[in-house]
Write a protein that holds these residues in place. Structure first.
Motif, PDB file in Angstrom:
ATOM      1  N   ARG A 611       0.909  -1.198   0.106  1.00 52.78           N
ATOM      2  CA  ARG A 611      -0.104   0.104   0.061  1.00 52.78           C
ATOM      3  C   ARG A 611       0.856   1.258   0.182  1.00 52.78           C
ATOM      4  N   VAL A 612       0.639   2.116  -0.860  1.00 59.03           N
ATOM      5  CA  VAL A 612       1.371   3.091  -1.107  1.00 59.03           C
ATOM      6  C   VAL A 612       1.494   3.928   0.074  1.00 59.03           C
ATOM      7  N   TYR A 615       4.128   3.178   2.146  1.00 57.51           N
ATOM      8  CA  TYR A 615       5.353   3.623   1.661  1.00 57.51           C
ATOM      9  C   TYR A 615       5.713   4.810   1.910  1.00 57.51           C
ATOM     10  N   ALA A 616       4.488   5.776   1.657  1.00 54.96           N
ATOM     11  CA  ALA A 616       5.184   7.164   2.245  1.00 54.96           C
ATOM     12  C   ALA A 616       5.169   7.364   3.614  1.00 54.96           C
ATOM     13  N   ALA A 618       6.642   5.354   5.525  1.00 58.56           N
ATOM     14  CA  ALA A 618       8.067   4.755   5.678  1.00 58.56           C
ATOM     15  C   ALA A 618       9.176   5.909   5.111  1.00 58.56           C
ATOM     16  N   VAL A 619       8.772   6.511   4.119  1.00 60.91           N
ATOM     17  CA  VAL A 619       9.820   7.603   3.578  1.00 60.91           C
ATOM     18  C   VAL A 619       9.759   8.717   4.654  1.00 60.91           C
ATOM     19  N   PHE A 620       8.660   9.216   5.195  1.00 58.68           N
ATOM     20  CA  PHE A 620       8.752  10.150   6.000  1.00 58.68           C
ATOM     21  C   PHE A 620       9.267   9.631   7.352  1.00 58.68           C
TER      22      PHE A 620
END
Lengths: 636, 479
Positions: A611-612, A615-616, A618-620
């Motif tokens: 699920r995107v 992902y987002a 995780a990035v932040f």
């Protein structure tokens, strides 16, 4: 020419410093060509048997030419020069693995021996193996062996030596078991591999010990460190003894000699090349090569001498009662390798290496001669031969020359080399000298026995009655090797000035000792003639008179039986225990690690949801983490 | 403000490639409907010509528009790297794309992405760096979604775009902070101004944001999550290209930024990069194990490889940089070898599952051999290229054993884990029975690409000296 006589030795001035010269590039071709032949036969010419054979012969022929060339260059450069060529593989910091070749007098002589015998054997095999379906495979293995053996001889570092050392062992295994569909060769191959591996274990430990204490893998650097006295004597002794374990296995010394007689199950040309002239001599070569280690430890030298002396005598006595012509030669090889070790242990690299040099030619000759006989009469048992002098005159005369050389008669090459050994051993230890002289009596006796039984008298078997002389491709190598067996002995004076370790040895001439030591083989030969030509004393009566001695020799001192008992009763039981431990504890640990890795992966994968939004996050989250880390780092 | 006239011949490599791309684009437009698109061959011609030009007529050192674009050893090295990857990938694509309706778009995007990378390797200013980076990335997003009617491809494109957008935003934010503090966007000026502002918190924030954006390009943890989905869904040739070229692009930026303006914060970023390296190694190595799809497996494998690269980058020394350069070059051949084998196998099997590789050695000994050599090289088995590359990376980190020993030990241990999953694939190819015995033919162009990869793997493993000296010269000359 000076009259024949015993040799005495005096040390000249200490050896001058070694100069290293960049070797010409063709050095790489010497092992490279047989290696290329192996690849070409394996990948391209395998379906065409004769083409494969031709590729093998041409490669080793060219190798021989380049070896001769190298040898001449080495002679011109002088004994204190090393021709070296090395390529850096890569360099990083303190690590500089190099791939390299080096030639000094020691390896120049070995190059000549290996390529000459290999060329002769490969030509001979064209006739001997003519009908063989696996001819391509045979020549591929032979070529690989030659490449590995030449690489071993020219190795410049312990790593390379060890790799080639194992490679020749592998080729020996493959070639002993060449007829792998029969039980005996397959079993013999396994036995050879396992037995030599036992010695190689010590060898590897020795290599590691030397290299870790000296901090280098290269011979020259290790030698410099030892020369500077950076290694303490106890380490040197331990290292020398461990290295010697490898030589005991490879050169079939007591107590690891049991594999070599069984190795005779391989094709006879293989016995001539690998199990007489070259690979089995690698142990001797290795001890000579590392004389800078061995000479630092009198205890190790004494061990080498005693093991060599015992092997020389005991193997010769076993050879007295063998019926199989190849087995006689096999025990004879073990015995002669013992002589070489004895000479090295007594401190003379020159004597040991010169015997290796002469022995390579006459023993290869004897094996090829035996091969010609076996080829003609289809049996290994010499009691089914007889009378072959008439039907196979070329084989007979060349075999006789080889036998005389082996027995050490003047003016054949064996005389010069064996006499030099005896002189050194006499100066070193009278007891070992007595053992060596007794061995030389046995040598003359068993070779006389083979010649009289197999070639004289009348044919005792159907094969022998209808025997034909060997074809030209097989006769040619016999004649060339016979010529070498006669001629090379006269090189002894120059050899002594060319191959030595530490101090040059001058060959002096003594008449008395030589005459005395000539009487011993003469007596052996006469006794053999009496027993097997004139039946007086009658051999059967003798064996009935002394059944204990006869049975002891027939059973080869019960060494094989002892090993079998040891393996059955002790090793197998111990192994069963180890096996249980391995299955339940070691495998458990290994499987546990694999299980842990799989479980870790299986659990971690749930982090990857697809699920995107996650992902987002995780990035932040990652950015926040990095910022936190950077703050913490900054606070330091 | 007016710029002085510049000698545009410094862009000749890019110009040659653009000519190939343009010719392909036009030919694709005007071709008769029933003709196959010639764009691939024209792109190949342009790429080969550009590569030859880059080798034969290297552009001398130059600095354009006050250092906005530079030509230096680093730029030349990476241009050759990108063009080599483009040539091999184009060769491998020709057969696969022959019957695709979107072949023209594919080659256009492939070419423009590479053009972006070529510009990126010389960009020495934040805005031009950003533009070049976006040109590179946008083309890749489009390519990922090109397989129309393939939901996974659509998903891949969308995810790539979205996660890419976050990283773009991060990069821009970071760049604006840095500009606000340093007062310039030129890296050269920032490198001078940097030491004056080392203690400014915003300068550090700028570093972290831009590092995160670069982490996205090289697929470093925790910015890696797009990679498995994109690798699985995207057209395989595009994935092959992205896996090597995009990674290399990330490292150009890293070298230019971290060893330029942010050199002064080395104490800080060393910690960040080493933590990222450790996380990347762990996730890449362990998550590859349960994969059943070969492209997902290679995605995690390439994440792990990014981890090794980061280990070499951590010390920030010329030796570290040269090790990274060497490894990237080896990685181009190694990873492309593996991916092209996948292209060939999945074309005939119609599946990306690892199970499709069962008994490959009997169906196509050549492809199985290339795949095995590539995987062994990825695992770092001597004498293949990957071994030499890893040795250099670890040796560079070992220059400071007191600080990075733990990282090298971790990397070596995880190499063993990685060997496990590479061997699983090799076992399938060599030991398991094939489900069908129909032979697999790679075809001429893909076969040629495979051959180039094998030659690269072997040559760089057996004789790495030439390239090593080159990389060392670049790393030292650049510093």
């Amino acid at each position: 020419m000076v009259a024949a006589g015993a040799v005495a030795v005096s040390a000249l001035a200490a050896a001058p410093a070694i100069t290293v010269v960049e070797a010409p590039g063709y050095l790489w071709l010497i092992p490279g060509l047989p290696l290329a032949a192996f690849v070409v036969i394996g990948l391209v010419t395998r379906p065409w048997r004769l083409l494969s054979a031709a590729v093998g012969v041409v490669a080793i022929g060219l190798s021989f030419v380049f070896s001769l060339w190298t040898f001449i260059a080495q002679v011109k450069a002088g004994p204190d020069t090393v021709l070296a060529s090395s390529l850096p593989w890569f360099t990083t910091g303190t690590l500089h693995p190099m791939v390299g070749l080096q030639v000094d007098p020691l390896s120049a002589v070995m190059l000549l021996v290996v390529t000459t015998v290999a060329l002769m054997v490969q030509i001979y095999s064209l006739g001997y193996m003519a009908g063989e379906a696996g001819l391509s495979r045979f020549y591929a293995y032979l070529s690989l062996f030659c490449a590995a053996m030449l690489g071993l001889v020219m190795a410049h570092s312990f790593v390379q030596l060890f790799v080639c050392w194992e490679l020749v062992g592998l080729c020996s295994y493959l070639l002993i078991g060449f007829w792998y569909d029969r039980d005996a060769p397959a079993f013999a191959a396994k036995k050879a591999f396992v037995t030599t591996r036992l010695g190689d274990l010590g060898f590897l430990l020795g290599v590691l010990l030397v290299c870790t204490t000296a901090g280098s893998f290269e011979f020259s650097e290790v030698q410099a460190k030892i020369g500077a006295g950076l290694l303490d004597p106890r380490t040197l002794t331990l290292a020398a003894l461990l290295l010697f374990c490898g030589a005991v296995g490879k050169s079939a010394q007591v107590p690891l000699h049991v594999w070599l007689p069984d190795a005779m199950e391989g094709p006879t040309p293989v016995s001539a090349l690998i199990h007489a002239a070259t690979m089995v001599a690698a142990g001797v070569y290795m001890v000579a090569r590392f004389s800078f280690i061995f000479h630092g430890s009198p205890d190790a030298m004494a061990t080498v001498a005693v093991v060599g002396g015992i092997t020389a005598f005991f193997a010769a006595t076993i050879a007295l009662v063998q019926d199989d012509i190849k087995r006689v030669l096999a025990y004879s090889t073990i015995s002669q390798l013992g002589y070489m070790m004895l000479a090295l242990g007594a401190g003379s690299v020159t004597a040991g290496m010169f015997h290796l040099f002469t022995h390579a030619f006459f023993k290869a000759l004897l094996f090829l001669g035996a091969g010609a006989v076996i080829h003609a009469v289809h049996t290994n048992d010499m009691w089914e031969m007889g009378g072959l002098r008439k039907s196979m005159p070329w084989t007979f005369w060349t075999f006789a020359i080889g036998s005389l050389a082996l027995a050490g008669f003047f003016p054949f090459s064996g005389f010069f080399s064996k006499d030099e050994i005896l002189v050194h051993v006499l100066a070193y230890s009278p007891a070992l000298f007595a053992l060596a002289v007794a061995g030389s009596f046995c040598t003359a006796f068993y070779m006389g026995r083979v010649v009289f039984v197999a070639f004289l008298g009348t044919a005792r078997g159907g094969g022998a009655a209808h025997a034909h002389e060997a074809p030209l491709v097989m006769r040619g190598p016999l004649v060339i090797l016979a010529g070498l067996s006669i001629a090379v002995g006269w090189w002894v004076w120059d050899f002594a000035r060319f191959v030595y370790a530490g101090e040059m040895e001058e060959v002096h001439i003594h008449l008395g000792l030589a005459a005395a030591t000539q009487l011993v083989p003469l007596a052996g030969l006469l006794l053999a003639a009496g027993m097997y030509v004139y039946r007086s004393p009658d051999p059967e009566a003798l064996s009935n008179r002394f059944p204990g001695v006869y049975n002891l020799l027939r059973h080869r001192y019960y060494v094989d039986e002892a090993y079998d008992w040891l393996i059955d009763r002790v090793v197998m039981r111990f192994s069963a225990g180890i096996g249980w431990f391995d299955r339940n504890v070691v495998d458990g640990a290994v499987n546990g690690v694999a299980w842990l890795a799989r479980q870790t992966g299986a659990q971690l994968r749930y982090l990857q949801t697809g699920r995107v939004q996650h992902y987002a996050a995780a990035v932040f989250g990652g950015v926040a983490l990095l910022l936190l880390l950077a703050r913490l780092g900054g606070a330091r | 403000m007016g710029f002085p006239a510049v000698d545009l011949s410094v862009f000749r490599v890019e110009a040659i490639l653009l000519a190939g791309i343009g010719a392909g684009f036009l030919a694709d437009l005007i071709r008769p409907r029933n003709w196959r698109s010639p764009a691939g061959w024209l792109l190949l011609a342009g790429a080969v010509a550009a590569l030859v030009a880059a080798f034969a007529w290297p552009v001398p050192n130059a600095s354009l528009w006050d250092g906005v674009f530079v030509v230096d050893g680093l730029a030349r090295y990476f241009k050759i790297l990108f063009l080599s990857a483009l040539v091999i990938v184009t060769l491998a694509s020709l057969r696969d794309m022959r019957d695709q309706s979107w072949a023209g778009e594919y080659y256009l995007c492939l070419g423009s992405s590479t053009t972006g990378m070529l510009l990126l390797s010389g960009a020495n200013e934040l805005v031009s760096l950003f533009v070049a980076l976006e040109l590179t990335s946008l083309s890749l997003y489009v390519m990922a979604a090109l397989r129309r009617g393939e939901p996974k491809s659509q998903e891949a494109g969308l995810k790539y775009l979205l996660v890419g957008a976050f990283s773009t935003a991060l990069f821009l934010f970071g760049a604006s902070f840095v500009y606000a503090i340093g007062g310039s966007t030129a890296l050269r000026d920032l490198a001078v101004a940097g030491p004056l502002h080392a203690s400014e918190p915003l300068f550090l924030v700028g570093l972290v944001f831009m590092l995160a954006a670069v982490g996205f390009k090289v697929a470093a943890v925790p910015f890696h999550m797009w990679a498995p989905d994109v690798y699985e869904g995207g057209p395989t040739p595009m994935v092959a290209f992205a896996s090597v070229a995009s990674k290399a692009a990330g490292f150009v930026i890293m070298i230019r930024l971290l060893l330029g303006p942010f050199r002064v914060l080395q104490e800080d970023w060393t910690l960040l990069v080493s933590v990222m390296a450790a996380g990347t190694l762990l996730v890449g190595s362990f998550l590859a194990i349960p994969q059943t799809n070969i492209k997902r497996l290679l995605a995690y494998s390439s994440i792990a490889q990014a981890g090794y690269l980061l280990v070499g980058f951590v010390p920030g020394t010329p030796r570290g940089v040269s090790a990274v350069l060497l490894f990237l070059a080896i990685y181009v051949f190694t990873n492309l070898g593996a991916f092209i084998s996948v292209i060939v196998v999945s074309r005939s099997a119609g599946s990306d599952e690892i199970a499709a590789f069962a008994g490959l050695s009997r169906r196509s000994p050549l492809v199985a051999l290339v795949m095995m050599l590539s995987l062994l090289s990825l695992a770092g088995i001597p004498p293949l290229g990957g071994f030499v590359g890893k040795v250099y990376l670890f040796a560079a980190a070992m220059e400071f054993p007191s600080r990075f020993l733990w990282l090298v030990v971790l990397a070596v241990l995880l190499s063993i884990v990685s060997l496990y999953y590479y061997l699983l694939v090799i076992r399938r190819m060599y030991i398991e029975e094939p489900t069908t015995t129909a032979p697999i033919e790679p075809g001429f162009t893909a076969g040629l690409a495979l051959l180039l990869c094998v030659l690269g793997i072997l040559a760089l493993g057996l004789a790495p000296r030439y390239l090593l000296d080159l990389a060392m010269g670049v790393a030292q000359g650049w510093q």
